[in-house]
Design a protein around this motif. Structure first.
Motif, PDB file in Angstrom:
ATOM      1  N   LEU A 172       0.808  -1.224   0.000  1.00 52.28           N
ATOM      2  CA  LEU A 172       0.000   0.000   0.000  1.00 52.28           C
ATOM      3  C   LEU A 172       0.838   1.270   0.000  1.00 52.28           C
ATOM      4  CD1 LEU A 172      -2.762  -0.908   2.613  1.00 52.28           C
ATOM      5  CD2 LEU A 172      -2.981  -0.822   0.127  1.00 52.28           C
ATOM      6  N   VAL A 173       1.984   1.207   0.670  1.00 51.03           N
ATOM      7  CA  VAL A 173       2.841   2.386   0.781  1.00 51.03           C
ATOM      8  C   VAL A 173       4.278   2.014   0.480  1.00 51.03           C
ATOM      9  CG1 VAL A 173       1.402   3.534   2.517  1.00 51.03           C
ATOM     10  CG2 VAL A 173       3.280   2.113   3.250  1.00 51.03           C
ATOM     11  N   ARG A 174       4.979   2.983  -0.032  1.00 51.94           N
ATOM     12  CA  ARG A 174       6.423   2.819  -0.211  1.00 51.94           C
ATOM     13  C   ARG A 174       7.072   3.240   1.098  1.00 51.94           C
ATOM     14  NH1 ARG A 174      10.255   6.597  -3.096  1.00 51.94           N
ATOM     15  NH2 ARG A 174      12.194   5.439  -2.987  1.00 51.94           N
ATOM     16  N   LEU A 175       7.707   2.282   1.767  1.00 52.24           N
ATOM     17  CA  LEU A 175       8.380   2.582   3.027  1.00 52.24           C
ATOM     18  C   LEU A 175       9.781   3.098   2.725  1.00 52.24           C
ATOM     19  CD1 LEU A 175       7.232  -0.595   4.975  1.00 52.24           C
ATOM     20  CD2 LEU A 175       6.378   1.741   5.261  1.00 52.24           C
ATOM     21  N   VAL A 176      10.113   4.259   3.273  1.00 53.06           N
ATOM     22  CA  VAL A 176      11.408   4.881   2.994  1.00 53.06           C
ATOM     23  C   VAL A 176      12.195   5.069   4.284  1.00 53.06           C
ATOM     24  CG1 VAL A 176      10.592   6.049   0.908  1.00 53.06           C
ATOM     25  CG2 VAL A 176      10.444   7.231   3.105  1.00 53.06           C
ATOM     26  N   ARG A 177      13.513   4.991   4.141  1.00 56.98           N
ATOM     27  CA  ARG A 177      14.410   5.237   5.271  1.00 56.98           C
ATOM     28  C   ARG A 177      14.693   6.723   5.362  1.00 56.98           C
ATOM     29  NH1 ARG A 177      18.499   0.703   6.703  1.00 56.98           N
ATOM     30  NH2 ARG A 177      18.991   2.380   8.128  1.00 56.98           N
ATOM     31  N   LEU A 178      14.848   7.183   6.551  1.00 64.64           N
ATOM     32  CA  LEU A 178      15.203   8.581   6.757  1.00 64.64           C
ATOM     33  C   LEU A 178      16.656   8.819   6.363  1.00 64.64           C
ATOM     34  CD1 LEU A 178      12.630   8.789   8.493  1.00 64.64           C
ATOM     35  CD2 LEU A 178      13.977  10.111  10.087  1.00 64.64           C
ATOM     36  N   THR A 179      16.896   9.952   5.752  1.00 67.11           N
ATOM     37  CA  THR A 179      18.261  10.382   5.517  1.00 67.11           C
ATOM     38  C   THR A 179      18.758  11.048   6.799  1.00 67.11           C
ATOM     39  OG1 THR A 179      17.616  12.580   4.755  1.00 67.11           O
ATOM     40  CG2 THR A 179      17.738  10.824   3.074  1.00 67.11           C
ATOM     41  N   GLU A 180      20.040  11.292   6.872  1.00 64.85           N
ATOM     42  CA  GLU A 180      20.589  12.015   8.031  1.00 64.85           C
ATOM     43  C   GLU A 180      19.951  13.390   8.168  1.00 64.85           C
ATOM     44  OE1 GLU A 180      24.800  12.409   9.028  1.00 64.85           O
ATOM     45  OE2 GLU A 180      25.102  10.477   8.030  1.00 64.85           O
ATOM     46  N   ALA A 181      19.769  14.056   7.044  1.00 65.06           N
ATOM     47  CA  ALA A 181      19.162  15.394   7.071  1.00 65.06           C
ATOM     48  C   ALA A 181      17.724  15.340   7.573  1.00 65.06           C
ATOM     49  CB  ALA A 181      19.221  16.025   5.681  1.00 65.06           C
TER      50      ALA A 181
END
Length: 140
Positions: free
Chosen positions: A73-82
């Motif tokens: 259902l969703v694209r799970l993304v990792r957080l960047t350092e910023a």
């Protein structure tokens, strides 16, 4: 081209389980958007699933199915350092929870809108001039 929309665990939880806003959440999740959430959403959904099972509001199978369906259902993304740094800034400066701040930082970085059922989060974001990054789940 469909808009990218960040959805939080309140919307996802309502889409998976019978809640007050389930019909709205399900209708929204069927709309023509590209849905994105930080990978922490999987942990939040696992927590919601476990609580629903403990309270007898869902079976273990329903919880397992919800977790399996999440990445479809969703694209799970990792957080960047910023983004992590910005989430921390939102959390300490404006007193958002770290989770809420994470969703807001991703929305800001991706120039997308966070959609949530959490009216308190929407009000708070408006108070601290982050309203351009958030909106409540529409009523279907």
């Amino acid at each position: 081209m469909p808009d990218e929309v960040i959805v939080d665990a309140s919307v996802l939880g309502a889409a998976f389980f019978e809640e007050e806003r389930t019909r709205d959440a399900r209708a929204f999740m069927l709309s023509e958007h590209h849905f994105v959430a930080p990978d922490l959403a999987s942990i939040e959904i696992a927590s919601i699933c476990a609580k629903k099972v403990w309270r007898g509001l869902a079976t273990s199978d329903v919880g397992t199915e919800a977790l399996a369906k999440l990445p479809t259902l969703v694209r799970l993304v990792r957080l960047t350092e910023a983004q992590l740094s910005r989430a921390y800034e939102f959390a300490h400066r404006f007193r958002f929870s770290a989770c809420d701040a994470t969703y807001l930082s991703i929305a800001e970085a991706r120039r997308a809108t966070l959609v949530t059922i959490d009216e308190r989060l929407v009000r708070r974001a408006l108070q601290v001039d982050l309203g351009r990054h958030i909106r409540p789940l529409p009523v279907s």
